[in-house]
Design a protein around this motif. Structure first.
Motif, PDB file in Angstrom:
ATOM      1  N   LYS A  72       8.694   0.819 -18.804  1.00 25.64           N
ATOM      2  CA  LYS A  72       8.387   2.258 -18.857  1.00 25.64           C
ATOM      3  C   LYS A  72       6.904   2.542 -19.069  1.00 25.64           C
ATOM      4  O   LYS A  72       6.383   3.538 -18.578  1.00 25.64           O
ATOM      5  CB  LYS A  72       9.180   2.923 -19.980  1.00 25.64           C
ATOM      6  CG  LYS A  72      10.647   3.046 -19.708  1.00 25.64           C
ATOM      7  CD  LYS A  72      11.342   3.670 -20.895  1.00 25.64           C
ATOM      8  CE  LYS A  72      12.838   3.586 -20.752  1.00 25.64           C
ATOM      9  NZ  LYS A  72      13.514   4.038 -21.974  1.00 25.64           N
ATOM     10  N   THR A  73       6.221   1.682 -19.827  1.00 23.25           N
ATOM     11  CA  THR A  73       4.819   1.952 -20.188  1.00 23.25           C
ATOM     12  C   THR A  73       3.838   0.954 -19.579  1.00 23.25           C
ATOM     13  O   THR A  73       2.665   0.976 -19.935  1.00 23.25           O
ATOM     14  CB  THR A  73       4.641   1.929 -21.718  1.00 23.25           C
ATOM     15  OG1 THR A  73       4.842   0.597 -22.191  1.00 23.25           O
ATOM     16  CG2 THR A  73       5.575   2.891 -22.417  1.00 23.25           C
ATOM     17  N   ASN A  74       4.317   0.079 -18.700  1.00 17.77           N
ATOM     18  CA  ASN A  74       3.470  -0.968 -18.125  1.00 17.77           C
ATOM     19  C   ASN A  74       2.875  -1.832 -19.244  1.00 17.77           C
ATOM     20  O   ASN A  74       1.713  -2.229 -19.192  1.00 17.77           O
ATOM     21  CB  ASN A  74       2.373  -0.379 -17.237  1.00 17.77           C
ATOM     22  CG  ASN A  74       1.764  -1.401 -16.310  1.00 17.77           C
ATOM     23  OD1 ASN A  74       2.399  -2.377 -15.955  1.00 17.77           O
ATOM     24  ND2 ASN A  74       0.521  -1.168 -15.918  1.00 17.77           N
ATOM     25  N   ASP A 109      14.675  -0.927 -14.133  1.00 17.31           N
ATOM     26  CA  ASP A 109      14.050   0.198 -13.437  1.00 17.31           C
ATOM     27  C   ASP A 109      14.977   0.660 -12.312  1.00 17.31           C
ATOM     28  O   ASP A 109      14.613   0.635 -11.135  1.00 17.31           O
ATOM     29  CB  ASP A 109      12.684  -0.220 -12.882  1.00 17.31           C
ATOM     30  CG  ASP A 109      11.897   0.948 -12.293  1.00 17.31           C
ATOM     31  OD1 ASP A 109      12.109   2.098 -12.722  1.00 17.31           O
ATOM     32  OD2 ASP A 109      11.072   0.697 -11.398  1.00 17.31           O
ATOM     33  N   GLU A 113      11.323   4.344 -10.794  1.00 18.30           N
ATOM     34  CA  GLU A 113      10.225   5.169 -11.317  1.00 18.30           C
ATOM     35  C   GLU A 113       9.028   4.317 -11.754  1.00 18.30           C
ATOM     36  O   GLU A 113       7.884   4.646 -11.446  1.00 18.30           O
ATOM     37  CB  GLU A 113      10.720   6.021 -12.479  1.00 18.30           C
ATOM     38  CG  GLU A 113      11.737   7.066 -12.060  1.00 18.30           C
ATOM     39  CD  GLU A 113      12.385   7.760 -13.246  1.00 18.30           C
ATOM     40  OE1 GLU A 113      11.904   7.615 -14.385  1.00 18.30           O
ATOM     41  OE2 GLU A 113      13.397   8.446 -13.013  1.00 18.30           O
ATOM     42  N   ALA A 114       9.304   3.238 -12.488  1.00 20.28           N
ATOM     43  CA  ALA A 114       8.208   2.382 -12.956  1.00 20.28           C
ATOM     44  C   ALA A 114       7.540   1.686 -11.775  1.00 20.28           C
ATOM     45  O   ALA A 114       6.312   1.560 -11.742  1.00 20.28           O
ATOM     46  CB  ALA A 114       8.716   1.361 -13.964  1.00 20.28           C
ATOM     47  N   LYS A 117       5.248   4.049 -10.184  1.00 20.91           N
ATOM     48  CA  LYS A 117       4.113   4.362 -11.045  1.00 20.91           C
ATOM     49  C   LYS A 117       3.171   3.173 -11.242  1.00 20.91           C
ATOM     50  O   LYS A 117       1.950   3.337 -11.245  1.00 20.91           O
ATOM     51  CB  LYS A 117       4.643   4.833 -12.403  1.00 20.91           C
ATOM     52  CG  LYS A 117       3.620   5.445 -13.308  1.00 20.91           C
ATOM     53  CD  LYS A 117       4.304   6.053 -14.521  1.00 20.91           C
ATOM     54  CE  LYS A 117       3.329   6.750 -15.422  1.00 20.91           C
ATOM     55  NZ  LYS A 117       3.975   7.367 -16.579  1.00 20.91           N
ATOM     56  N   TYR A 118       3.734   1.970 -11.390  1.00 21.54           N
ATOM     57  CA  TYR A 118       2.933   0.802 -11.754  1.00 21.54           C
ATOM     58  C   TYR A 118       2.917  -0.297 -10.694  1.00 21.54           C
ATOM     59  O   TYR A 118       2.315  -1.346 -10.905  1.00 21.54           O
ATOM     60  CB  TYR A 118       3.445   0.194 -13.066  1.00 21.54           C
ATOM     61  CG  TYR A 118       3.478   1.165 -14.214  1.00 21.54           C
ATOM     62  CD1 TYR A 118       2.311   1.767 -14.658  1.00 21.54           C
ATOM     63  CD2 TYR A 118       4.670   1.478 -14.860  1.00 21.54           C
ATOM     64  CE1 TYR A 118       2.332   2.655 -15.724  1.00 21.54           C
ATOM     65  CE2 TYR A 118       4.700   2.369 -15.926  1.00 21.54           C
ATOM     66  CZ  TYR A 118       3.537   2.949 -16.347  1.00 21.54           C
ATOM     67  OH  TYR A 118       3.553   3.833 -17.393  1.00 21.54           O
TER      68      TYR A 118
END
Length: 129
Positions: A72-74, A109, A113-114, A117-118
């Motif tokens: 979620k936060t890389n 995931d 989404e992750a 995003k990443y």
């Protein structure tokens, strides 16, 4: 009432201290040593994919509990050593065990989404997604 509040607070603090101690142990994992042992790699992947913890050793349980947050936060809360270790492990898995990598992404995931995003950051670290 004050006594029970104190015990709850003490329990929360003890739990946080134990988690911090386990997290700091992750900095000491020799990822190259793990990756050189196919049985350890398979055991870690099996643990991370399992819905239960019986297939996990202590360190793998800690990592497993953090994987969702890492995705979620890389790995935003990770130390530099933990970030490098996670990237090295996932790059190895994505290159050498692509089906397991797909399963890990599907589990942690599921909506992509992750990845959206990443994904670029992960690819720069050698993680094939």
């Amino acid at each position: 009432m004050v006594r029970s509040t104190f015990f709850v607070l003490a329990a929360v603090l003890a739990l946080a201290a134990a988690e911090n101690r386990l997290l700091s142990q992750l900095d000491n994992i020799d990822v190259d040593e793990v990756l050189a042992d196919p049985a350890r790699v398979d055991a870690a992947v099996r643990c991370f994919l399992s819905d239960a913890d019986q297939d996990c050793n202590v360190r793998s349980k800690v990592v497993k509990s953090l994987i969702s947050e890492m995705v979620k936060t890389n790995c935003g809360e990770c130390s530099d050593g933990q970030k490098a270790g996670v990237a090295k492990f996932l790059a190895f898995i994505s290159k050498n065990k692509p089906e397991e990598m797909k399963k890990l992404l599907a589990k942690y995931d599921p909506n992509g989404e992750a990845l959206a995003k990443y994904g670029d950051s992960w690819r720069q670290k050698g993680i094939t997604v």
